[in-house]
Design a protein around this motif. Structure first.
Motif, mmCIF file in Angstrom:
data_model
loop_
_atom_site.group_PDB
_atom_site.id
_atom_site.type_symbol
_atom_site.label_atom_id
_atom_site.label_comp_id
_atom_site.label_asym_id
_atom_site.label_seq_id
_atom_site.Cartn_x
_atom_site.Cartn_y
_atom_site.Cartn_z
ATOM 1 N N SER A 403 6.272 -15.097 45.085
ATOM 2 C CA SER A 403 6.920 -16.401 44.970
ATOM 3 C C SER A 403 7.489 -16.779 46.322
ATOM 4 C CB SER A 403 8.032 -16.375 43.922
ATOM 5 O OG SER A 403 9.023 -15.430 44.268
ATOM 6 N N ARG A 404 7.381 -18.042 46.652
ATOM 7 C CA ARG A 404 7.894 -18.488 47.936
ATOM 8 C C ARG A 404 9.421 -18.522 47.909
ATOM 9 N NH1 ARG A 404 4.765 -23.954 48.990
ATOM 10 N NH2 ARG A 404 5.094 -24.160 46.742
ATOM 11 N N ILE A 425 3.090 -28.789 53.415
ATOM 12 C CA ILE A 425 2.115 -27.691 53.452
ATOM 13 C C ILE A 425 1.708 -27.202 52.071
ATOM 14 C CG2 ILE A 425 3.015 -26.924 55.687
ATOM 15 C CD1 ILE A 425 4.367 -24.595 54.219
ATOM 16 N N SER A 426 2.312 -27.756 51.013
ATOM 17 C CA SER A 426 2.047 -27.231 49.671
ATOM 18 C C SER A 426 0.585 -27.385 49.271
ATOM 19 C CB SER A 426 2.947 -27.927 48.642
ATOM 20 O OG SER A 426 2.672 -29.317 48.604
ATOM 21 N N TRP A 427 -0.113 -28.438 49.740
ATOM 22 C CA TRP A 427 -1.520 -28.639 49.377
ATOM 23 C C TRP A 427 -2.377 -27.466 49.823
ATOM 24 C CZ3 TRP A 427 -5.445 -28.733 52.973
ATOM 25 C CH2 TRP A 427 -5.060 -28.825 54.321
ATOM 26 N N GLU A 428 -1.937 -26.763 50.881
ATOM 27 C CA GLU A 428 -2.704 -25.648 51.418
ATOM 28 C C GLU A 428 -2.198 -24.302 50.908
ATOM 29 O OE1 GLU A 428 -4.553 -24.438 55.759
ATOM 30 O OE2 GLU A 428 -2.608 -25.425 55.665
ATOM 31 N N VAL A 429 -0.883 -24.180 50.717
ATOM 32 C CA VAL A 429 -0.284 -22.902 50.340
ATOM 33 C C VAL A 429 -0.399 -22.643 48.845
ATOM 34 C CG1 VAL A 429 1.860 -21.573 50.253
ATOM 35 C CG2 VAL A 429 1.301 -22.905 52.296
ATOM 36 N N ASP A 430 -0.213 -23.660 48.026
ATOM 37 C CA ASP A 430 -0.210 -23.456 46.570
ATOM 38 C C ASP A 430 -1.499 -22.825 46.052
ATOM 39 O OD1 ASP A 430 2.320 -24.405 46.460
ATOM 40 O OD2 ASP A 430 1.829 -26.369 45.599
ATOM 41 N N HIS A 434 -1.750 -19.214 44.036
ATOM 42 C CA HIS A 434 -2.405 -19.118 42.729
ATOM 43 C C HIS A 434 -3.530 -18.091 42.763
ATOM 44 C CE1 HIS A 434 -3.913 -20.306 38.836
ATOM 45 N NE2 HIS A 434 -5.084 -20.613 39.345
ATOM 46 N N HIS A 435 -4.306 -18.092 43.848
ATOM 47 C CA HIS A 435 -5.404 -17.145 43.963
ATOM 48 C C HIS A 435 -4.884 -15.712 44.029
ATOM 49 C CE1 HIS A 435 -9.536 -16.018 44.717
ATOM 50 N NE2 HIS A 435 -9.191 -15.338 45.799
ATOM 51 N N GLU A 436 -3.762 -15.496 44.690
ATOM 52 C CA GLU A 436 -3.169 -14.153 44.761
ATOM 53 C C GLU A 436 -2.770 -13.672 43.378
ATOM 54 O OE1 GLU A 436 -0.118 -11.105 44.945
ATOM 55 O OE2 GLU A 436 0.183 -13.171 44.262
ATOM 56 N N HIS A 437 -2.216 -14.554 42.557
ATOM 57 C CA HIS A 437 -1.862 -14.185 41.181
ATOM 58 C C HIS A 437 -3.106 -13.799 40.383
ATOM 59 C CE1 HIS A 437 2.074 -16.739 41.410
ATOM 60 N NE2 HIS A 437 2.166 -15.599 42.055
#
Length: 483
Positions: A403-404, A425-430, A434-437
């Motif tokens: 979690s950030r 930056i959320s468009w790139e980080v989110d 999600h992929h890490e989860h």
């Protein structure tokens, strides 16, 4: 009387939150009108960020005049974001203002860091001033009260002793037999229980080491609970405790959240509650064991000896005494020294190899034959309510979800800047988060599938009478040598 309780509160997984809930119920039963202020959204009436620095004290000061009494549950971890002296001094000064604005203030001291109040610096002066602003201070043992008074010289008349479990009530009414049946515990075994939040200072690992050699003599040790925080040190200790239990016959770790009813059901099912704490002020577990008249073995730390009074508690001073007390409670004669190896005899090599094989089987969760048979799936662990769970994926499951960090800061204007950057930056980080989860869940699912297939394969090809805990390893070795 209109009272404001300032404390963590359920459903937060915290011992003091549970303590506060029982205190509120007791006050309401006496006819008081009680409202609760907690540090995060909960079953409380209101919430404020207790760790917002001086701003929390200022916000509290605006609220307190509306109440006849303020009851604050004190633990340093609730109110300080860091150990920086200036930060803590500012927090104490703001809280002192709130205390002075209140009609009456009670502080229930669960833990106190004595170094904070010693010396002549700004930090020490602010700490002493804060507690002098309270009308009454409550402690659970005379030992801790005396230590506090030595660090904070205030009028002793304003300090009081309170029984830790004065407001505790039973949460389960099942019988011992019913409790054991519901938890999958053998009706005739001697059950030692360590229960509560799993962290190093609780010393549950000491109980596992003291229990060594007892699992083959009709005893079992159940460790029940979960970590309070998903921080690396807590998770690392949990994993180490899991490995230690896996290598100790008769010891089991039941990881998971424990409700009030389930907590008490485990105590009812036990024969002896073990509290091998490295350090602690007082113990709620000791009080809950007393509710059900369960004997306790505890280390002599903090104020436990005074808290125990005339209850069924055996105190020990070190790990050797802990092992001896547990063996005595189980009705086993002799002490740990009688478990030492006999190094004489021509069969010494064979005996050592046999012990190595047995311990390896336990550590792996079963046999790993050299020829012929498929590997045996690792033994399953269990959750706090006795449900089975695969051991292979446990270490991955325990990894906290990424979690950030919160976009907040105590510095003026920085919170707004962080939130603006996050939106940019959320468009790139989110998607990465999600992929890490998804990757973590995929690893867990794959390991569970592998474990299930290994178990199915072993059941399909194992010869009649083969057992994961028997002597098939020896037989496999013989076949390999004859081949």
């Amino acid at each position: 009387m209109r009272i404001l309780m300032v404390s963590p509160y359920p459903p937060k997984r915290d011992g003091i939150a549970t303590y506060a809930a029982q205190a509120v119920a007791h006050l309401e039963a006496e006819g008081h009108d009680v409202e609760v202020l907690s540090p995060e959204p909960s079953a409380a009436h209101y919430h404020l960020d207790f760790q917002a620095g001086p701003r929390f004290g200022a916000a509290l000061a605006r609220r307190v005049p509306a109440y006849d009494k303020i009851v604050l549950q004190w633990h340093p971890a609730f109110f300080y974001r860091s150990s920086a002296p200036l930060h803590r001094a500012a927090v104490d000064a703001a809280l002192a203002v709130a205390f002075r604005r209140a009609k009456q203030v009670e502080v229930w001291v669960h833990e106190f860091e004595y170094d904070d109040a010693q010396g002549g610096g700004v930090r020490a002066q602010a700490s002493r001033a804060l507690f002098r602003s309270a009308d009454a201070l409550y402690f659970h043992s005379e030992t801790e009260r005396d230590k506090f008074l030595a660090a904070v010289p205030i009028d002793p008349a304003s300090t009081h002793l309170a029984q830790h479990g004065a407001t505790f009530v039973k949460r389960s009414e099942v019988s011992r037999e019913e409790a054991r049946a519901s938890l999958g515990v053998e009706p005739d075994s001697t059950v030692f229980l360590c229960i509560g939040f799993i962290q190093e200072h609780k010393g549950f690992d000491r109980a596992v080491r003291a229990f060594a050699g007892m699992g083959t003599q009709g005893a079992r040790l159940d460790i029940v609970g979960s970590t309070r925080l998903d921080e690396p040190d807590f998770v690392a200790h949990l994993n180490e405790l899991d490995r230690l239990c896996a290598a100790t016959p008769g010891a089991s770790l039941h990881e998971g959240y424990v409700s009030d009813e389930l907590f008490d059901r485990w105590i009812i099912a036990s024969d002896v509650v073990v509290l091998p704490y490295r350090h602690i002020w007082s113990s709620g577990v000791l009080e809950r064991a007393a509710l059900y008249e369960r004997p306790v073995i505890a280390t002599r730390v903090g104020g436990l000896a005074e808290q125990a009074a005339d209850r069924l508690v055996t105190f020990v001073d070190d790990d050797v005494e802990l092992a001896a007390a547990m063996r005595t409670a189980a009705g086993l004669t002799g002490g740990p020294e009688e478990l030492a190896w006999d190094l004489s005899g021509e069969d010494l090599y064979e005996r050592v190899q046999s012990e190595v094989r047995a311990r390896a089987r336990k550590a792996r969760g079963g046999d790993v034959p050299f020829t012929g048979h498929a590997p045996v799936a690792p033994a399953a662990g269990s959750t706090a309510d006795g449900a089975s769970t695969g051991r292979v994926a446990l270490a991955v499951r325990r990894l906290p979800a990424f979690s950030r960090p919160p976009a907040s800061s105590l510095r003026p204007g920085v919170s707004h800047l962080k939130r603006a950057v996050r939106r940019l930056i959320s468009w790139e980080v989110d998607p990465v988060v999600h992929h890490e989860h998804l990757l973590q869940q995929a690893v867990v699912d794959s390991l569970d599938t592998l474990e299930q297939r290994l178990a199915a394969l072993e059941n399909a090809v194992a010869p009649p009478g083969a057992s994961g805990n028997g002597d098939s390893t020896h037989a496999s070795v013989d076949v390999a040598e004859r081949g």
